[in-house]
Motif scaffolding. Structure first.
Motif, PDB file in Angstrom:
ATOM      1  N   TYR A 438       0.721  -1.077  -0.192  1.00 54.48           N
ATOM      2  CA  TYR A 438       0.233   0.303   0.390  1.00 54.48           C
ATOM      3  C   TYR A 438       0.579   1.149   0.218  1.00 54.48           C
ATOM      4  O   TYR A 438       0.837   2.464  -0.399  1.00 54.48           O
ATOM      5  N   HIS A 439       1.720   1.360   0.478  1.00 55.15           N
ATOM      6  CA  HIS A 439       2.950   2.314   0.835  1.00 55.15           C
ATOM      7  C   HIS A 439       3.441   2.377  -0.763  1.00 55.15           C
ATOM      8  O   HIS A 439       3.445   3.468  -0.971  1.00 55.15           O
ATOM      9  N   LEU A 440       4.290   1.650  -1.118  1.00 61.34           N
ATOM     10  CA  LEU A 440       4.956   1.848  -2.581  1.00 61.34           C
ATOM     11  C   LEU A 440       4.140   1.329  -3.526  1.00 61.34           C
ATOM     12  O   LEU A 440       4.729   1.156  -4.444  1.00 61.34           O
ATOM     13  N   GLY A 441       3.224   1.938  -3.327  1.00 60.49           N
ATOM     14  CA  GLY A 441       2.100   2.136  -4.445  1.00 60.49           C
ATOM     15  C   GLY A 441       2.069   0.784  -5.223  1.00 60.49           C
ATOM     16  O   GLY A 441       1.744   0.461  -7.281  1.00 60.49           O
ATOM     17  N   TRP A 442       1.646   0.100  -4.566  1.00 63.50           N
ATOM     18  CA  TRP A 442       1.009  -1.310  -5.104  1.00 63.50           C
ATOM     19  C   TRP A 442      -0.391  -1.608  -6.551  1.00 63.50           C
ATOM     20  O   TRP A 442      -0.802  -0.660  -6.719  1.00 63.50           O
ATOM     21  N   LYS A 443       0.815  -1.857  -7.293  1.00 58.52           N
ATOM     22  CA  LYS A 443      -0.203  -2.020  -9.171  1.00 58.52           C
ATOM     23  C   LYS A 443      -1.046  -2.594  -8.893  1.00 58.52           C
ATOM     24  O   LYS A 443      -1.276  -3.521  -9.863  1.00 58.52           O
ATOM     25  N   GLY A 444      -1.440  -3.043  -7.660  1.00 60.02           N
ATOM     26  CA  GLY A 444      -2.788  -5.048  -7.576  1.00 60.02           C
ATOM     27  C   GLY A 444      -3.808  -3.805  -7.844  1.00 60.02           C
ATOM     28  O   GLY A 444      -4.418  -2.923  -8.732  1.00 60.02           O
ATOM     29  N   PRO A 445      -4.928  -4.943  -7.963  1.00 56.33           N
ATOM     30  CA  PRO A 445      -6.369  -4.667  -8.093  1.00 56.33           C
ATOM     31  C   PRO A 445      -6.735  -3.275  -6.975  1.00 56.33           C
ATOM     32  O   PRO A 445      -7.748  -2.795  -8.160  1.00 56.33           O
ATOM     33  N   THR A 446      -6.682  -2.876  -6.600  1.00 58.30           N
ATOM     34  CA  THR A 446      -6.614  -1.841  -5.350  1.00 58.30           C
ATOM     35  C   THR A 446      -5.898  -0.270  -6.075  1.00 58.30           C
ATOM     36  O   THR A 446      -6.045   1.079  -5.581  1.00 58.30           O
ATOM     37  N   GLY A 447      -4.728  -0.338  -6.487  1.00 57.00           N
ATOM     38  CA  GLY A 447      -3.366   0.458  -6.508  1.00 57.00           C
ATOM     39  C   GLY A 447      -2.791   1.391  -5.199  1.00 57.00           C
ATOM     40  O   GLY A 447      -3.510   0.091  -4.302  1.00 57.00           O
ATOM     41  N   GLY A 448      -2.168   2.225  -5.286  1.00 56.66           N
ATOM     42  CA  GLY A 448      -1.817   2.894  -4.023  1.00 56.66           C
ATOM     43  C   GLY A 448      -2.808   3.117  -3.534  1.00 56.66           C
ATOM     44  O   GLY A 448      -3.369   4.057  -3.899  1.00 56.66           O
ATOM     45  N   GLY A 449      -2.185   3.936  -2.169  1.00 54.81           N
ATOM     46  CA  GLY A 449      -3.026   4.777  -1.677  1.00 54.81           C
ATOM     47  C   GLY A 449      -2.166   5.963  -1.099  1.00 54.81           C
ATOM     48  O   GLY A 449      -0.716   6.565  -1.247  1.00 54.81           O
ATOM     49  N   GLY A 450      -3.036   6.954  -0.767  1.00 56.92           N
ATOM     50  CA  GLY A 450      -2.231   7.483   0.174  1.00 56.92           C
ATOM     51  C   GLY A 450      -2.908   8.792   0.659  1.00 56.92           C
ATOM     52  O   GLY A 450      -2.876   8.917   2.123  1.00 56.92           O
ATOM     53  N   GLY A 451      -3.069  10.262   0.637  1.00 61.89           N
ATOM     54  CA  GLY A 451      -3.005  11.287   1.179  1.00 61.89           C
ATOM     55  C   GLY A 451      -2.748  12.320   0.279  1.00 61.89           C
ATOM     56  O   GLY A 451      -3.132  12.412  -0.882  1.00 61.89           O
ATOM     57  N   GLN A 452      -3.491  13.555   1.106  1.00 56.58           N
ATOM     58  CA  GLN A 452      -3.736  14.517   0.493  1.00 56.58           C
ATOM     59  C   GLN A 452      -2.202  14.861   0.767  1.00 56.58           C
ATOM     60  O   GLN A 452      -1.429  16.257   1.550  1.00 56.58           O
ATOM     61  N   PHE A 453      -1.753  15.626  -0.560  1.00 54.56           N
ATOM     62  CA  PHE A 453       0.071  16.525  -0.242  1.00 54.56           C
ATOM     63  C   PHE A 453      -0.706  17.525  -1.006  1.00 54.56           C
ATOM     64  O   PHE A 453      -1.360  18.046  -1.927  1.00 54.56           O
ATOM     65  N   ALA A 454       1.001  18.948  -0.651  1.00 57.38           N
ATOM     66  CA  ALA A 454       0.760  19.885  -0.512  1.00 57.38           C
ATOM     67  C   ALA A 454       0.464  21.136  -2.078  1.00 57.38           C
ATOM     68  O   ALA A 454      -0.280  21.320  -2.734  1.00 57.38           O
ATOM     69  N   CYS A 455       0.951  19.588  -2.974  1.00 57.13           N
ATOM     70  CA  CYS A 455       0.694  19.794  -4.146  1.00 57.13           C
ATOM     71  C   CYS A 455       1.286  18.849  -5.175  1.00 57.13           C
ATOM     72  O   CYS A 455       1.402  17.195  -4.180  1.00 57.13           O
ATOM     73  N   GLY A 456       0.720  18.462  -6.400  1.00 57.34           N
ATOM     74  CA  GLY A 456       1.316  17.149  -6.826  1.00 57.34           C
ATOM     75  C   GLY A 456       0.433  16.283  -7.121  1.00 57.34           C
ATOM     76  O   GLY A 456      -0.862  16.588  -6.769  1.00 57.34           O
ATOM     77  N   GLU A 457       0.698  15.191  -7.830  1.00 63.33           N
ATOM     78  CA  GLU A 457      -0.337  14.293  -7.895  1.00 63.33           C
ATOM     79  C   GLU A 457      -0.767  13.466  -6.534  1.00 63.33           C
ATOM     80  O   GLU A 457       0.497  12.939  -6.803  1.00 63.33           O
ATOM     81  N   ASP A 458      -1.334  12.884  -5.940  1.00 65.46           N
ATOM     82  CA  ASP A 458      -1.779  12.447  -4.496  1.00 65.46           C
ATOM     83  C   ASP A 458      -1.360  11.083  -4.747  1.00 65.46           C
ATOM     84  O   ASP A 458      -1.383   9.883  -3.922  1.00 65.46           O
ATOM     85  N   HIS A 459      -1.529  10.567  -6.033  1.00 63.92           N
ATOM     86  CA  HIS A 459      -1.579   8.791  -6.544  1.00 63.92           C
ATOM     87  C   HIS A 459      -0.246   8.468  -6.760  1.00 63.92           C
ATOM     88  O   HIS A 459       0.034   7.687  -7.091  1.00 63.92           O
TER      89      HIS A 459
END
Length: 600
Positions: A438-459
């Protein structure tokens, strides 16, 4: 345009996003690539010309509508054009620029410092959700805005930004390493000057700068000898102490204090040192999120107990009274583990993680270890969960160390404490490994996750995700309970965090050769010198057999060991007679064994 049958370019009417000819003939038309995509993906010159020609009508029409006439467009183009540069291909002001050139050329002339700043903020500054207090380094934005003249803060920020960007991109043409360390040296000098200034020494900008310096160490250090993170955290602790209770009156001051507290927890747990000022001092009126604060409080209690156990074990002689003391410490470790387990069980649904995939075998990219893959609401919640899990690993290590000290020379791996620790540790290790994809942007069925960052793409892939994983994976990799396959996978993930996400400190963790609790147990025994009469082994055994039972046990350690050996011997005899006589009933086998292999 791609089709299932030959289709010439002349037949295409170049309508976007798909041409009318394809629509009429029911052909698949994926449309045309955006000019920015062509620029930044280094497409061939011929492809770029085709894309410009395909969208020329649309771009020119838009430019004409915006500026009115072709003459106005020419005038505006000349006015907006940047000054000529000394590159191999110079665009002169005598030629009218296309809208494509006007849009792209300014974009690609962003200076390195600006790119580095944006990169760092988009990777490490996690903003809290609406109505929540969950964030990471989000205090930087208001502090830098409110104190623009703080050179120590700006230098520290520049050092982190340049180092982070340099770790993630090719440094051809730009020496990010040299420039980041130059900013780091400036930050150290400016920070030392600010500390001596009575007005600046208690400012938010100074504490934020010291925390950035500690972050710089995580981003750049690859060898233990280079790692000065602990010294910066010690400095941040002293600054937080000097700032006093007034720092908690503002939102930014409270955020900074909690940031120092989190770093203190990891520092205390990794170093074995008790937290300065005690546990309660760090929680008086400094609560943003009660659930996270409870977990942090239990972690500091764990660090305090660990320091106490280490201190006692290196100074006590092996006496019945001291054995009772060690057993009381063991029970405290078990009680702390129970409190952590209760905290986990009592979390609300908004904090729960969920299994989203089962990995049958190790994938080619090693993105997930075989077993469960979990998803979390965000990075911050996942980091708090893993903080609790590492605390439970340490509690189990303390319980086993105490049990080993109390029952020596009996093998501690035969105790019920070791069995319980192995079960709990195995569960915590499995949960931590299940959180890594989950932390490392796994590209499985649900993809990665994270949160809301100050700029850039969150995913997109975030350096903060790797930074959050360094402590739990560093704690896991030294555990006795880790299998060889798990350890190899953890080493691979740490290398990925260092090389791909730019948190170079992860390289140091791959070099750790410590194993706990076994090495700590061996050290405890060597430090205490428990066998004071080892020169007279016969008397030692005689006294050991007559010794009173250990507190909490029915027999003393030697009696317990002899009983276990006798039990194992009897079981072996029964199995032997069963095979020889064919008697399948245990009572019958025991009867035959007594007749055939009687011993005094």
């Amino acid at each position: 345009m791609l089709t299932n049958a030959p289709f010439t370019a002349e037949q295409c009417d170049e309508t976007k996003p798909s041409c009318n000819q394809c629509a009429k003939s029911r052909r698949q038309c994926p449309g045309y690539k955006d000019e920015f995509d062509l620029m930044f993906r280094n497409e061939t010159r011929a492809t770029e010309k085709r894309a410009q020609r395909a969208s020329k009508k649309t771009l020119l029409a838009a430019a004409a509508r915006k500026q009115g006439t072709a003459e106005a467009e020419s005038s505006t183009s000349a006015r907006l054009a940047p000054p000529p540069t000394t590159t191999t291909t110079t665009i002169t002001t005598t030629r009218r620029r296309s809208p494509f050139e006007l849009a792209v050329i300014p974009a690609i002339q962003i200076n390195t410092e600006t790119q580095a700043s944006c990169h760092f903020v988009s990777n490490f500054v996690l903003l809290p959700r609406q109505g929540s207090t969950r964030g990471f380094m989000d205090y930087l934005i208001p502090v830098m805005k409110n104190d623009p003249g703080a050179s120590h803060l700006q230098f520290a920020f520049n050092a982190c930004a340049l180092a982070s960007l340099g770790n993630r991109v090719s440094s051809i043409g730009t020496d990010f390493h040299e420039r980041s360390f130059a900013e780091y040296v400036k930050a150290l000098q400016a920070t030392n000057a600010a500390i001596r200034d009575p007005k600046k020494s208690t400012s938010d900008s100074l504490l934020a700068a010291v925390l950035l310096l500690s972050m710089f160490e995580n981003i750049t250090a690859t060898k233990n000898g280079e790692y000065a993170w602990g010294s910066h955290i010690d400095g941040a602790i002293q600054l937080a102490r000097a700032r006093g209770p007034n720092q908690l009156q503002s939102k930014v001051g409270l955020q900074l204090f909690i940031a120092v507290r989190i770093q203190l927890i990891i520092h205390a747990l990794s170093s074995g040192e008790a937290p300065p000022m005690g546990v309660d001092w760090w929680f008086a009126s400094a609560i943003c999120d009660h659930l996270a604060a409870r977990c942090q409080h239990l972690n500091l209690q764990t660090a305090t107990l660990r320091a106490e156990v280490t201190s006692i074990m290196t100074s006590l002689a092996r006496t019945p009274a001291n054995t009772a003391l060690i057993l009381s410490l063991m029970r405290r470790a078990q009680a702390l583990d129970a409190d952590l387990a209760a905290w986990m069980a009592g979390l609300p649904p908004s904090w729960h993680h969920r299994p989203v995939h089962w990995q049958d075998q190790l994938p080619a990219d090693e993105s997930a270890f075989p077993g469960r893959v979990d998803a979390y609401p965000d990075f911050w919640i996942a980091s708090v969960w893993n903080l609790a899990r590492t605390a439970r690993l340490i509690c189990m290590s303390l319980a086993v160390r105490c049990a080993a000290w109390a029952v020596a020379p009996v093998d501690y791996r035969t105790t019920k404490e070791y069995a319980a620790a192995a079960r709990t540790a195995g569960e915590m290790i499995g949960d931590i490994l299940a959180s890594v994809p989950y932390h490392l942007g796994w590209k499985g069925p649900t993809g990665g996750g994270g949160g809301q960052f100050a700029c850039g793409e969150d995913h997109s892939m975030k350096g903060l995700a790797g930074y959050f994983l360094t402590w739990p994976l560093g704690c896991v990799i030294i555990q006795d309970y880790l299998t060889d396959a798990q350890r190899r996978w953890v080493v691979g993930r740490l290398k990925y965090i260092a090389d791909d996400l730019g948190v170079k400190y992860a390289h140091i963790l791959t070099q750790l050769q410590v194993r706990v609790p076994s090495m700590l147990i061996r050290r405890d025994g060597m430090m205490v010198q428990p066998y004071a009469m080892s020169h007279n082994f016969e008397k030692l055994l005689s006294d050991a057999r007559r010794a009173a039972p250990t507190a909490g046990y029915a027999m003393n350690p030697l009696q317990q060991r002899e009983a276990m050996q006798k039990q194992a011997y009897e079981q072996t005899r029964i199995e032997l007679i069963t095979r020889v006589t064919g008697v399948g009933v245990e009572e019958s086998a025991q009867t035959v064994a007594k007749k055939w292999l009687s011993v005094s």
